[in-house]
Scaffold this motif. Sequence first.
Motif, PDB file in Angstrom:
ATOM      1  N   LYS A 231     -62.361  10.669   2.176  1.00  0.00           N
ATOM      2  CA  LYS A 231     -62.858  11.964   1.715  1.00  0.00           C
ATOM      3  C   LYS A 231     -63.667  11.822   0.426  1.00  0.00           C
ATOM      4  O   LYS A 231     -64.634  12.565   0.207  1.00  0.00           O
ATOM      5  CB  LYS A 231     -61.692  12.937   1.522  1.00  0.00           C
ATOM      6  CG  LYS A 231     -61.140  13.472   2.840  1.00  0.00           C
ATOM      7  CD  LYS A 231     -60.051  14.512   2.628  1.00  0.00           C
ATOM      8  CE  LYS A 231     -59.596  15.098   3.962  1.00  0.00           C
ATOM      9  NZ  LYS A 231     -58.509  16.097   3.795  1.00  0.00           N
TER      10      LYS A 231
ATOM     11  N   GLN B 196     -65.186   4.023   0.856  1.00  0.00           N
ATOM     12  CA  GLN B 196     -65.141   3.884   2.315  1.00  0.00           C
ATOM     13  C   GLN B 196     -64.468   2.575   2.716  1.00  0.00           C
ATOM     14  O   GLN B 196     -63.650   2.536   3.646  1.00  0.00           O
ATOM     15  CB  GLN B 196     -66.553   3.963   2.892  1.00  0.00           C
ATOM     16  CG  GLN B 196     -66.579   3.956   4.420  1.00  0.00           C
ATOM     17  CD  GLN B 196     -67.980   4.123   4.978  1.00  0.00           C
ATOM     18  OE1 GLN B 196     -68.934   4.394   4.238  1.00  0.00           O
ATOM     19  NE2 GLN B 196     -68.129   3.963   6.279  1.00  0.00           N
TER      20      GLN B 196
ATOM     21  N   TYR C 106     -71.515  11.426   0.519  1.00  0.00           N
ATOM     22  CA  TYR C 106     -72.460  11.363   1.631  1.00  0.00           C
ATOM     23  C   TYR C 106     -73.008  12.746   1.985  1.00  0.00           C
ATOM     24  O   TYR C 106     -74.189  12.892   2.305  1.00  0.00           O
ATOM     25  CB  TYR C 106     -71.796  10.733   2.856  1.00  0.00           C
ATOM     26  CG  TYR C 106     -71.448   9.267   2.690  1.00  0.00           C
ATOM     27  CD1 TYR C 106     -72.280   8.413   1.977  1.00  0.00           C
ATOM     28  CD2 TYR C 106     -70.291   8.735   3.260  1.00  0.00           C
ATOM     29  CE1 TYR C 106     -71.962   7.072   1.812  1.00  0.00           C
ATOM     30  CE2 TYR C 106     -69.962   7.397   3.115  1.00  0.00           C
ATOM     31  CZ  TYR C 106     -70.800   6.565   2.382  1.00  0.00           C
ATOM     32  OH  TYR C 106     -70.480   5.238   2.222  1.00  0.00           O
ATOM     33  N   VAL C 107     -72.160  13.758   1.927  1.00  0.00           N
ATOM     34  CA  VAL C 107     -72.617  15.123   2.206  1.00  0.00           C
ATOM     35  C   VAL C 107     -73.529  15.614   1.091  1.00  0.00           C
ATOM     36  O   VAL C 107     -74.595  16.194   1.339  1.00  0.00           O
ATOM     37  CB  VAL C 107     -71.410  16.072   2.373  1.00  0.00           C
ATOM     38  CG1 VAL C 107     -71.872  17.525   2.429  1.00  0.00           C
ATOM     39  CG2 VAL C 107     -70.627  15.721   3.633  1.00  0.00           C
TER      40      VAL C 107
ATOM     41  N   ARG D 205     -80.564  17.263   5.431  1.00  0.00           N
ATOM     42  CA  ARG D 205     -79.105  17.297   5.510  1.00  0.00           C
ATOM     43  C   ARG D 205     -78.503  18.070   4.334  1.00  0.00           C
ATOM     44  O   ARG D 205     -77.540  18.817   4.488  1.00  0.00           O
ATOM     45  CB  ARG D 205     -78.544  15.876   5.535  1.00  0.00           C
ATOM     46  CG  ARG D 205     -78.883  15.088   6.794  1.00  0.00           C
ATOM     47  CD  ARG D 205     -78.418  13.641   6.668  1.00  0.00           C
ATOM     48  NE  ARG D 205     -78.817  12.850   7.802  1.00  0.00           N
ATOM     49  CZ  ARG D 205     -78.137  12.760   8.946  1.00  0.00           C
ATOM     50  NH1 ARG D 205     -77.005  13.428   9.072  1.00  0.00           N
ATOM     51  NH2 ARG D 205     -78.561  12.023   9.941  1.00  0.00           N
TER      52      ARG D 205
ATOM     53  N   ALA E 256     -66.767  11.467   8.635  1.00  0.00           N
ATOM     54  CA  ALA E 256     -66.090  12.705   9.023  1.00  0.00           C
ATOM     55  C   ALA E 256     -65.336  12.520  10.334  1.00  0.00           C
ATOM     56  O   ALA E 256     -64.202  13.016  10.499  1.00  0.00           O
ATOM     57  CB  ALA E 256     -67.098  13.842   9.145  1.00  0.00           C
TER      58      ALA E 256
ATOM     59  N   ALA F 231     -72.280  10.369   6.609  1.00  0.00           N
ATOM     60  CA  ALA F 231     -71.327  11.495   6.586  1.00  0.00           C
ATOM     61  C   ALA F 231     -70.752  11.758   7.970  1.00  0.00           C
ATOM     62  O   ALA F 231     -69.561  12.061   8.116  1.00  0.00           O
ATOM     63  CB  ALA F 231     -72.006  12.748   6.050  1.00  0.00           C
ATOM     64  N   THR F 232     -71.567  11.638   8.999  1.00  0.00           N
ATOM     65  CA  THR F 232     -71.106  11.912  10.364  1.00  0.00           C
ATOM     66  C   THR F 232     -70.008  10.942  10.785  1.00  0.00           C
ATOM     67  O   THR F 232     -68.958  11.348  11.310  1.00  0.00           O
ATOM     68  CB  THR F 232     -72.285  11.833  11.346  1.00  0.00           C
ATOM     69  OG1 THR F 232     -73.304  12.753  10.940  1.00  0.00           O
ATOM     70  CG2 THR F 232     -71.835  12.169  12.760  1.00  0.00           C
TER      71      THR F 232
ATOM     72  N   LEU G 275     -66.917  10.740   1.695  1.00  0.00           N
ATOM     73  CA  LEU G 275     -67.578  11.813   2.432  1.00  0.00           C
ATOM     74  C   LEU G 275     -68.215  12.823   1.484  1.00  0.00           C
ATOM     75  O   LEU G 275     -69.328  13.309   1.745  1.00  0.00           O
ATOM     76  CB  LEU G 275     -66.567  12.511   3.343  1.00  0.00           C
ATOM     77  CG  LEU G 275     -67.114  13.659   4.193  1.00  0.00           C
ATOM     78  CD1 LEU G 275     -68.188  13.153   5.152  1.00  0.00           C
ATOM     79  CD2 LEU G 275     -65.989  14.352   4.963  1.00  0.00           C
ATOM     80  N   ASP G 276     -67.530  13.139   0.404  1.00  0.00           N
ATOM     81  CA  ASP G 276     -68.081  14.094  -0.562  1.00  0.00           C
ATOM     82  C   ASP G 276     -69.448  13.645  -1.053  1.00  0.00           C
ATOM     83  O   ASP G 276     -70.390  14.445  -1.140  1.00  0.00           O
ATOM     84  CB  ASP G 276     -67.116  14.245  -1.739  1.00  0.00           C
ATOM     85  CG  ASP G 276     -67.671  15.171  -2.810  1.00  0.00           C
ATOM     86  OD1 ASP G 276     -67.770  16.380  -2.552  1.00  0.00           O
ATOM     87  OD2 ASP G 276     -68.024  14.674  -3.900  1.00  0.00           O
TER      88      ASP G 276
END
Length: 676
Positions: free
Chosen positions: A650, A630, A656-657, A114, A668, A664-665, A653-654
């Motif tokens: 967000k 989250q 998780y990515v 990923r 998002a 992340a999925t 998410l930053d």
Amino acid sequence: MSANAIPPWANPFVPREPVMNDMAAHVRWCREHGHPSSMYVYGLEGLGVSCLVTQFWKENRALVDSPIIWLSGRHADGSPVPLGELAGRALRQVGVPDTDQGATAAEKIDSLHRVWREMTRLLVVDDLDSSAQILPFVPVDAPGMVIVATSSFRRRDLEQHEFAAFTPDLLSTEEARALFVARLGDTAASLDPALVDELADYCGRLPLLIKVLAAQIRDRPPMAHSLLRELQKSGLLLLKLGDEKRMRTFLDTTYENLGDVEKFAYRLLGFLPAAHFGVEAAAAVLDAEPDEVYLVLEKLTELNLLTSPDRHQARYAFHPVLRDDARARAESTDAPDIRKRAVTAWITWYLRETLPRARKVSNRWWVRPVTDLLSDLARDLPEFTRPEALDWLELEGDNVIAAVRAAHGAQLHDLVWPLCVAVWKYLHLHGLYDAWIDTHLLGLASARAVESRLGIMQMTSQLGAVHLELREFGRARECFAESLDIAREQQHVLGEQSALEWLGKIAAAEGDFGTALTAYRQSWEVTVAATEEQISPTDRARVFSILRLQQARAEFGAGDFQRARECAEQAVGDFDANPGETDNRAKARLALGRAHLALGQANDAIAVFDKALQLFTEEGVDKQQAITSQLLGDAYRAVHQPNTAVASYKNALDYYVRTGKAEATTVAATIAELET
């Protein structure tokens, strides 16, 4: 191949443009067809295969413009590095700390795939042991990735998986001479060119041997004639590819020109399974003063019999060819008792140095034989801080693991399991689960061999912890059940309390919250009944605080959100009374915020999560910051503040990515839903 997890650089590098051009063409072809580049480079040890790969990266930055990811496929003792450990080290090199990685090899590999979908990186597994060490690294949807293995022989198993094969030729006569002259430096000008050519020829056009020979002659021109006569006397002809006996005969000449002290150091240090070592460890093995040993190590380095991967810290290592040579000489020259004495001194030194640092890093209970060793072995060591202890473990951790294996192999059973106790926190912090299980199985076997009941109790407890991390619940339960039985038999109250708590954590992880709560209650009762000699007041208070936190989590899992909130509030109060418990102060608030949110008290949850986020930020725990962000997003969404919720999501998410998390999925998708 390189013995270190550091890309090896050749100085100077002998041009091998044809093979590097072919490798670059293969990468370009793969890019054009939209899939990752997979290849391997092979050749005789000493031919410069590893240096070729790093030079390829250096000269092809237009193709691979990011830092190289370099992984060693074997430990210094020759054992293969497990896939999970390789994947963990790769994640660390792309910026994912050990604390943010998954537990299993599959989880780590999934995160890697990923993370580097959009990356242009070169990943190298140097000195490959098996195809299983590299095949999982090949992503299906990351065309920018270049995956390379190195090996000392052709790997048709890799070719069957579409790995392109490359191998450098032996140096040409001109290249061999150029390298030899470059390594001679100013000395070359004072030698007859014909003599230089003849000496270079004896090296068989192998870069390693050229460097070793040149190092003996540099600044000592008379040595050239002497070495030539010895090589002629040995009857050595040009080395043939794969002819190890001829390489050994060549090294005989180098070895015989050493002094007795250097010979002894070369043999015994090469006999050890150390990835790299410092002066103090070498001094313990050689039973000499560090200043004297430093001069010996520097002499061996000057002669290219040792390398120095970190000159700033005076670290030394053997090229694998030279390690094998030194080990063979030790086995044929030094009596078994001398070799065992050296290994024992090395292992004892690591036990002495590791114990006090492990104590500084971890507050986990230890059984008395280990605490006695700490007092006896480490009483003269200077004080150091927790960060200093962590830095030392980071530098020496692999050697401590190797010391466990070496101690077991030498049947030094009284040292094996205490070493496991000492290295446990390092293994835990870095998520080295394969090494954790491997070392602790040896530790458990050794504890059984010497019939140390307390040693068995501690080993089964620490083994159970790793099996729980890996969600191997049956094995974890077996370990803690045995640990509990011995704790009760030996009337070790801390061991009993701990085993019950862990059995509760296993049940909770399985979703059996009723059994978990029963185990926590039993652990609580054992702690209440303990005397101050069995559990000190400070330890008792901390046990109660942790058990309240565990109870809060279990009550939440069981659906009793009100009871979860009450337990979490008590845990928050307990941990707030101790300013040193920043991490647990945050974790208790995380449990409290979840309970508030489940009870429909979203505003209360927001206040608690905000404080938890602040505390996790102070600790620098990125993973927990993301989880809290989250949850904050969930809470803001519940009070109909979508913009604020999106900002929190967000933040999560930053992370998780960046760390390749599957969450992340989901996050998002939630952001996209709120922004439409």
